[in-house]
Design a protein around this motif. Structure first.
Motif, PDB file in Angstrom:
ATOM      1  N   LEU A  59       0.924  -1.199  -0.198  1.00 33.67           N
ATOM      2  CA  LEU A  59      -0.174  -0.123   0.015  1.00 33.67           C
ATOM      3  C   LEU A  59       0.507   1.648  -0.276  1.00 33.67           C
ATOM      4  N   TYR A  60       1.712   1.163   0.607  1.00 32.02           N
ATOM      5  CA  TYR A  60       3.027   2.458   0.594  1.00 32.02           C
ATOM      6  C   TYR A  60       3.558   3.096  -0.516  1.00 32.02           C
ATOM      7  N   ALA A  61       4.357   1.626  -0.953  1.00 31.24           N
ATOM      8  CA  ALA A  61       4.972   1.457  -2.317  1.00 31.24           C
ATOM      9  C   ALA A  61       3.727   1.962  -3.193  1.00 31.24           C
ATOM     10  N   ALA A  62       2.835   1.903  -3.335  1.00 26.52           N
ATOM     11  CA  ALA A  62       2.260   2.462  -4.296  1.00 26.52           C
ATOM     12  C   ALA A  62       1.500   3.533  -4.133  1.00 26.52           C
ATOM     13  N   ALA A  63       1.189   4.545  -3.468  1.00 27.63           N
ATOM     14  CA  ALA A  63       1.434   5.670  -2.446  1.00 27.63           C
ATOM     15  C   ALA A  63       2.937   6.618  -2.846  1.00 27.63           C
ATOM     16  N   LEU A  64       3.868   6.121  -2.618  1.00 22.92           N
ATOM     17  CA  LEU A  64       4.506   7.189  -2.534  1.00 22.92           C
ATOM     18  C   LEU A  64       4.926   7.341  -4.266  1.00 22.92           C
ATOM     19  N   ALA A  65       4.604   5.786  -5.101  1.00 21.50           N
ATOM     20  CA  ALA A  65       5.234   5.653  -6.466  1.00 21.50           C
ATOM     21  C   ALA A  65       4.122   7.375  -7.155  1.00 21.50           C
ATOM     22  N   ALA A  66       2.327   6.830  -6.527  1.00 22.76           N
ATOM     23  CA  ALA A  66       1.719   8.070  -6.986  1.00 22.76           C
ATOM     24  C   ALA A  66       2.457   9.056  -6.384  1.00 22.76           C
ATOM     25  N   LEU A  67       2.483   9.711  -5.747  1.00 25.30           N
ATOM     26  CA  LEU A  67       2.949  10.365  -5.527  1.00 25.30           C
ATOM     27  C   LEU A  67       4.725  11.269  -6.326  1.00 25.30           C
ATOM     28  N   ALA A  68       5.493  10.599  -6.222  1.00 31.06           N
ATOM     29  CA  ALA A  68       6.327  10.662  -7.108  1.00 31.06           C
ATOM     30  C   ALA A  68       6.220  11.105  -8.940  1.00 31.06           C
ATOM     31  N   PHE A  69       4.903  10.442  -9.147  1.00 30.59           N
ATOM     32  CA  PHE A  69       4.566  10.348 -10.727  1.00 30.59           C
ATOM     33  C   PHE A  69       3.282  12.292 -10.647  1.00 30.59           C
ATOM     34  N   TRP A  70       3.481  12.646  -9.373  1.00 29.11           N
ATOM     35  CA  TRP A  70       1.880  13.763  -9.926  1.00 29.11           C
ATOM     36  C   TRP A  70       3.260  15.218  -8.940  1.00 29.11           C
ATOM     37  N   ALA A  71       4.450  14.979  -8.451  1.00 30.12           N
ATOM     38  CA  ALA A  71       5.328  16.090  -7.517  1.00 30.12           C
ATOM     39  C   ALA A  71       5.308  16.971  -8.438  1.00 30.12           C
ATOM     40  N   ASP A  72       5.859  17.086  -9.435  1.00 29.77           N
ATOM     41  CA  ASP A  72       5.692  17.983 -10.153  1.00 29.77           C
ATOM     42  C   ASP A  72       4.909  18.899  -9.979  1.00 29.77           C
TER      43      ASP A  72
END
Length: 272
Positions: free
Chosen positions: A28-41
């Motif tokens: 669950l955390y890996a998916a959330a961090l990956a999504a944040l990395a994708f939308w961070a910009d």
């Protein structure tokens, strides 16, 4: 920390037993961090509208730095909350694991007799309290991260120490709840042994930054926390069975009392 890892490695069945909740939480955390990395910009652009009229170079530097710090802040927050969420998801698992560790050492407290839903509710309330206290440090440190030099050297080191201390507080909750010690008194007890709390928690924080390591180390972290609590209770148990919690901020003495019926051992009991 090392003693806890050795214990679970020597009891393979309990090691596998403790992996399940950590594995679910990790996904669950890996998916959330990956999504944040994708939308961070996009988040950085939304949070810094004042830079829209800047030169493109300076605007890119500012928003790039913001995006990196945002993701790193989320990563540190995930390290802290990973334990809380994992303990909540796997409460029955880790309660049983912690009991088994203490039974193997002798004189295991019987624990409080209350239904599972009440145990989960108490764990959730305690975790929210710990998170709130941690955020009192994490939020200022996040903004100090923008300060040149200090933000890239001193602030990360302080962040790891803060995360390590509160990670220890989360992990000892399993064994201390069994003794009926409220979360505020757990905090007071650990303040008297800051070096021990940091020595236990900071290496775990650093190790948890490596993918999948948090999953592998989680069973041993729970086992080590149970052993740590036994050491704390031995060191702080007086002749009347009270725990000397030391001083609380502001100079007021905290005297968290452990119910003898909850399993406090007499002075001189072995913690080895």
């Amino acid at each position: 920390m090392g003693r806890g890892q050795r214990w679970v490695l020597g009891h393979g069945r309990w090691f596998g037993f403790g992996l399940l909740p950590a594995l679910v939480t990790f996904v669950l955390y890996a998916a959330a961090l990956a999504a944040l990395a994708f939308w961070a910009d996009d988040v950085a652009a939304w949070a810094t509208p004042f830079a829209d009229g800047w030169d493109e170079t300076w605007r890119s530097i500012l928003r790039g730095l913001f995006a990196v710090l945002l993701w790193l802040g989320a990563l540190l927050l995930s390290v802290l909350t990973f334990t809380a969420v994992t303990l909540l998801v796997g409460d029955p698992f880790y309660e049983k694991l912690s009991e088994q560790v203490e039974e193997s050492e002798g004189d295991c407290p019987e624990g409080l007799d209350r239904p599972l839903w009440l145990e989960l509710w108490a764990s959730l309330c305690d975790s929210l309290y710990v998170l709130w206290r941690a955020l009192l440090f994490a939020v200022p440190l996040f903004f100090l991260g923008f300060v040149p030099v200090i933000g890239q050297t001193v602030v990360p080191a302080l962040g790891f120490c803060v995360s390590g201390f509160f990670l220890t507080l989360e992990l000892v909750s399993v064994a201390m709840q069994r003794r009926g010690i409220p979360v505020r008194e757990r905090l007071a007890i650990l303040r008297t042994r800051r070096a021990l709390a940091l020595g236990f928690g900071v290496p775990l924080v650093l190790a948890f930054l490596v993918p999948l390591v948090a999953v592998v180390l989680m069973p041993g972290a729970v086992a080590g926390a149970a052993l740590l609590v036994r050491d704390l209770m031995d060191a702080g148990t007086g002749g009347d069975g009270d725990v000397a919690a030391g001083e609380v901020q502001g100079g007021a003495a905290a005297d968290p009392r452990v119910n003898p019926a909850a399993g406090t051992r007499p002075p001189g009991g072995s913690s080895q």
